[in-house]
Write a protein that holds these residues in place. Structure first.
Motif, PDB file in Angstrom:
ATOM      1  N   PHE A  89      -0.213  -2.142   6.895  1.00 55.19           N
ATOM      2  CA  PHE A  89      -0.307  -1.391   5.645  1.00 55.19           C
ATOM      3  C   PHE A  89       0.996  -0.669   5.365  1.00 55.19           C
ATOM      4  O   PHE A  89       1.899  -0.659   6.196  1.00 55.19           O
ATOM      5  N   THR A  90       1.072  -0.073   4.173  1.00 54.12           N
ATOM      6  CA  THR A  90       2.215   0.742   3.781  1.00 54.12           C
ATOM      7  C   THR A  90       1.700   2.061   3.226  1.00 54.12           C
ATOM      8  O   THR A  90       0.833   2.056   2.341  1.00 54.12           O
ATOM      9  N   GLU A  91       2.210   3.152   3.753  1.00 55.97           N
ATOM     10  CA  GLU A  91       1.857   4.463   3.218  1.00 55.97           C
ATOM     11  C   GLU A  91       2.820   4.789   2.076  1.00 55.97           C
ATOM     12  O   GLU A  91       4.029   4.597   2.207  1.00 55.97           O
ATOM     13  N   HIS A  92       2.267   5.275   0.963  1.00 57.43           N
ATOM     14  CA  HIS A  92       3.043   5.687  -0.209  1.00 57.43           C
ATOM     15  C   HIS A  92       2.748   7.167  -0.452  1.00 57.43           C
ATOM     16  O   HIS A  92       1.873   7.502  -1.258  1.00 57.43           O
ATOM     17  N   PRO A  93       3.443   8.064   0.264  1.00 57.91           N
ATOM     18  CA  PRO A  93       3.107   9.494   0.158  1.00 57.91           C
ATOM     19  C   PRO A  93       3.260  10.073  -1.241  1.00 57.91           C
ATOM     20  O   PRO A  93       2.474  10.936  -1.633  1.00 57.91           O
ATOM     21  N   GLY A  94       4.216   9.599  -2.004  1.00 61.06           N
ATOM     22  CA  GLY A  94       4.401  10.115  -3.365  1.00 61.06           C
ATOM     23  C   GLY A  94       3.235   9.811  -4.278  1.00 61.06           C
ATOM     24  O   GLY A  94       2.931  10.574  -5.193  1.00 61.06           O
ATOM     25  N   MET A  95       2.572   8.703  -4.035  1.00 61.65           N
ATOM     26  CA  MET A  95       1.395   8.328  -4.822  1.00 61.65           C
ATOM     27  C   MET A  95       0.112   8.845  -4.186  1.00 61.65           C
ATOM     28  O   MET A  95      -0.951   8.787  -4.795  1.00 61.65           O
ATOM     29  N   GLY A  96       0.202   9.291  -2.921  1.00 60.33           N
ATOM     30  CA  GLY A  96      -1.000   9.725  -2.221  1.00 60.33           C
ATOM     31  C   GLY A  96      -1.935   8.568  -1.920  1.00 60.33           C
ATOM     32  O   GLY A  96      -3.148   8.734  -1.885  1.00 60.33           O
ATOM     33  N   LEU A  97      -1.346   7.380  -1.669  1.00 61.85           N
ATOM     34  CA  LEU A  97      -2.143   6.182  -1.427  1.00 61.85           C
ATOM     35  C   LEU A  97      -1.582   5.376  -0.262  1.00 61.85           C
ATOM     36  O   LEU A  97      -0.398   5.471   0.057  1.00 61.85           O
ATOM     37  N   THR A  98      -2.447   4.585   0.342  1.00 62.60           N
ATOM     38  CA  THR A  98      -2.065   3.655   1.394  1.00 62.60           C
ATOM     39  C   THR A  98      -2.396   2.248   0.919  1.00 62.60           C
ATOM     40  O   THR A  98      -3.525   1.977   0.516  1.00 62.60           O
ATOM     41  N   ASP A  99      -1.397   1.378   0.965  1.00 61.54           N
ATOM     42  CA  ASP A  99      -1.575  -0.029   0.593  1.00 61.54           C
ATOM     43  C   ASP A  99      -1.961  -0.796   1.840  1.00 61.54           C
ATOM     44  O   ASP A  99      -1.136  -1.009   2.727  1.00 61.54           O
ATOM     45  N   VAL A 100      -3.235  -1.173   1.924  1.00 60.62           N
ATOM     46  CA  VAL A 100      -3.696  -2.029   3.018  1.00 60.62           C
ATOM     47  C   VAL A 100      -3.643  -3.454   2.478  1.00 60.62           C
ATOM     48  O   VAL A 100      -4.288  -3.774   1.481  1.00 60.62           O
ATOM     49  N   TYR A 101      -2.844  -4.291   3.118  1.00 58.61           N
ATOM     50  CA  TYR A 101      -2.655  -5.655   2.633  1.00 58.61           C
ATOM     51  C   TYR A 101      -3.989  -6.397   2.604  1.00 58.61           C
ATOM     52  O   TYR A 101      -4.715  -6.422   3.592  1.00 58.61           O
ATOM     53  N   ALA A 102      -4.301  -6.988   1.472  1.00 61.58           N
ATOM     54  CA  ALA A 102      -5.583  -7.662   1.292  1.00 61.58           C
ATOM     55  C   ALA A 102      -5.841  -8.710   2.379  1.00 61.58           C
ATOM     56  O   ALA A 102      -6.973  -8.875   2.830  1.00 61.58           O
ATOM     57  N   ALA A 103      -4.803  -9.377   2.832  1.00 64.83           N
ATOM     58  CA  ALA A 103      -4.963 -10.445   3.823  1.00 64.83           C
ATOM     59  C   ALA A 103      -5.448  -9.950   5.184  1.00 64.83           C
ATOM     60  O   ALA A 103      -5.957 -10.749   5.972  1.00 64.83           O
ATOM     61  N   VAL A 104      -5.303  -8.667   5.481  1.00 67.51           N
ATOM     62  CA  VAL A 104      -5.706  -8.168   6.800  1.00 67.51           C
ATOM     63  C   VAL A 104      -7.098  -7.534   6.791  1.00 67.51           C
ATOM     64  O   VAL A 104      -7.538  -6.979   7.797  1.00 67.51           O
ATOM     65  N   ILE A 105      -7.809  -7.639   5.661  1.00 68.48           N
ATOM     66  CA  ILE A 105      -9.199  -7.167   5.558  1.00 68.48           C
ATOM     67  C   ILE A 105     -10.038  -8.393   5.192  1.00 68.48           C
ATOM     68  O   ILE A 105     -10.400  -8.597   4.036  1.00 68.48           O
ATOM     69  N   PRO A 106     -10.371  -9.244   6.158  1.00 62.44           N
ATOM     70  CA  PRO A 106     -10.943 -10.554   5.853  1.00 62.44           C
ATOM     71  C   PRO A 106     -12.253 -10.550   5.061  1.00 62.44           C
ATOM     72  O   PRO A 106     -12.478 -11.452   4.253  1.00 62.44           O
ATOM     73  N   ASP A 107     -13.126  -9.575   5.251  1.00 66.20           N
ATOM     74  CA  ASP A 107     -14.412  -9.583   4.563  1.00 66.20           C
ATOM     75  C   ASP A 107     -14.437  -8.733   3.296  1.00 66.20           C
ATOM     76  O   ASP A 107     -15.469  -8.626   2.635  1.00 66.20           O
ATOM     77  N   HIS A 130       9.812   6.515  -0.261  1.00 66.21           N
ATOM     78  CA  HIS A 130       8.626   6.195  -1.055  1.00 66.21           C
ATOM     79  C   HIS A 130       7.616   5.338  -0.301  1.00 66.21           C
ATOM     80  O   HIS A 130       6.451   5.292  -0.682  1.00 66.21           O
ATOM     81  N   SER A 131       8.063   4.662   0.755  1.00 67.35           N
ATOM     82  CA  SER A 131       7.191   3.719   1.461  1.00 67.35           C
ATOM     83  C   SER A 131       7.442   3.756   2.959  1.00 67.35           C
ATOM     84  O   SER A 131       8.597   3.685   3.400  1.00 67.35           O
ATOM     85  N   TYR A 132       6.353   3.830   3.720  1.00 73.63           N
ATOM     86  CA  TYR A 132       6.408   3.780   5.177  1.00 73.63           C
ATOM     87  C   TYR A 132       5.595   2.567   5.604  1.00 73.63           C
ATOM     88  O   TYR A 132       4.367   2.604   5.633  1.00 73.63           O
ATOM     89  N   ARG A 133       6.290   1.497   5.923  1.00 75.32           N
ATOM     90  CA  ARG A 133       5.641   0.228   6.262  1.00 75.32           C
ATOM     91  C   ARG A 133       5.246   0.230   7.730  1.00 75.32           C
ATOM     92  O   ARG A 133       6.017   0.629   8.593  1.00 75.32           O
ATOM     93  N   LYS A 134       4.029  -0.236   7.994  1.00 74.80           N
ATOM     94  CA  LYS A 134       3.446  -0.190   9.341  1.00 74.80           C
ATOM     95  C   LYS A 134       3.156  -1.604   9.830  1.00 74.80           C
ATOM     96  O   LYS A 134       2.707  -2.463   9.066  1.00 74.80           O
ATOM     97  N   TRP A 135       3.410  -1.788  11.130  1.00 76.38           N
ATOM     98  CA  TRP A 135       3.163  -3.091  11.738  1.00 76.38           C
ATOM     99  C   TRP A 135       2.756  -2.911  13.191  1.00 76.38           C
ATOM    100  O   TRP A 135       2.936  -1.850  13.789  1.00 76.38           O
ATOM    101  N   CYS A 136       2.220  -3.970  13.789  1.00 74.61           N
ATOM    102  CA  CYS A 136       1.826  -3.973  15.202  1.00 74.61           C
ATOM    103  C   CYS A 136       3.050  -4.254  16.065  1.00 74.61           C
ATOM    104  O   CYS A 136       3.762  -5.236  15.839  1.00 74.61           O
ATOM    105  N   LYS A 137       3.284  -3.412  17.065  1.00 74.92           N
ATOM    106  CA  LYS A 137       4.424  -3.591  17.962  1.00 74.92           C
ATOM    107  C   LYS A 137       4.253  -4.786  18.895  1.00 74.92           C
ATOM    108  O   LYS A 137       5.232  -5.258  19.463  1.00 74.92           O
TER     109      LYS A 137
END
Length: 145
Positions: free
Chosen positions: A86-104, A72-79
């Motif tokens: 962010f986390t991809e949620h293919p079942g929902m057809g949405l990507t959760d971009v963490y609010a803290a990483v979009i400063p503006d 249900h979730s594919y969590r992504k991070w910097c190596k």
């Protein structure tokens, strides 16, 4: 991405991975589930949900790692820095971009999900869901603040 929509830039902690989101998210809020808390190393996770085509990696795509505890979730991070992106949620057809990483980005939460698992109670007058809204696969059951 089209230029007619507002675009916000974000990045991982070190900047090796950069991205942009455009338009408006499908939803914003706080997740209190155990998985999000452990992944974020915090008591709650602030989310913004975007259609995948509204999220564009602009630098460092080869530097993105993926972890999937469930399908249900594919969590992504910097190596490089380990910063969560962010986390991809293919079942929902949405990507959760963490609010803290979009400063503006003008973050305006509208809901709390998985509030029955909360370890930090937040009394802000927003709706509190036992799990999630029905349209996102949850029960749609509200719980008390």
């Amino acid at each position: 991405m089209t230029n007619s929509k507002k675009t916000y830039k974000g990045s991982c902690f070190c900047g090796a991975v950069q991205f942009a989101v455009s338009g408006e998210p499908d939803g914003m809020g706080y997740c209190h589930c155990e998985s999000c808390r452990r992944w974020s190393a915090g008591p709650v996770n602030a989310f913004t949900l975007w259609k995948p085509e509204m999220v564009e990696i602009t630098l460092g795509a080869e530097n993105i790692g993926t972890y999937s505890k469930t399908p249900h979730s594919y969590r992504k991070w910097c190596k490089t820095c380990g910063g969560h992106i962010f986390t991809e949620h293919p079942g929902m057809g949405l990507t959760d971009v963490y609010a803290a990483v979009i400063p503006d980005f003008p973050y305006h939460p509208g809901i709390h999900v998985h509030y029955q698992e909360a370890v930090l109670r937040i009394k802000d007058g927003l709706p509190k869901m036992k799990d999630g809204p029905k349209e996102m696969g949850g029960s749609g059951v509200s719980v008390a603040e």
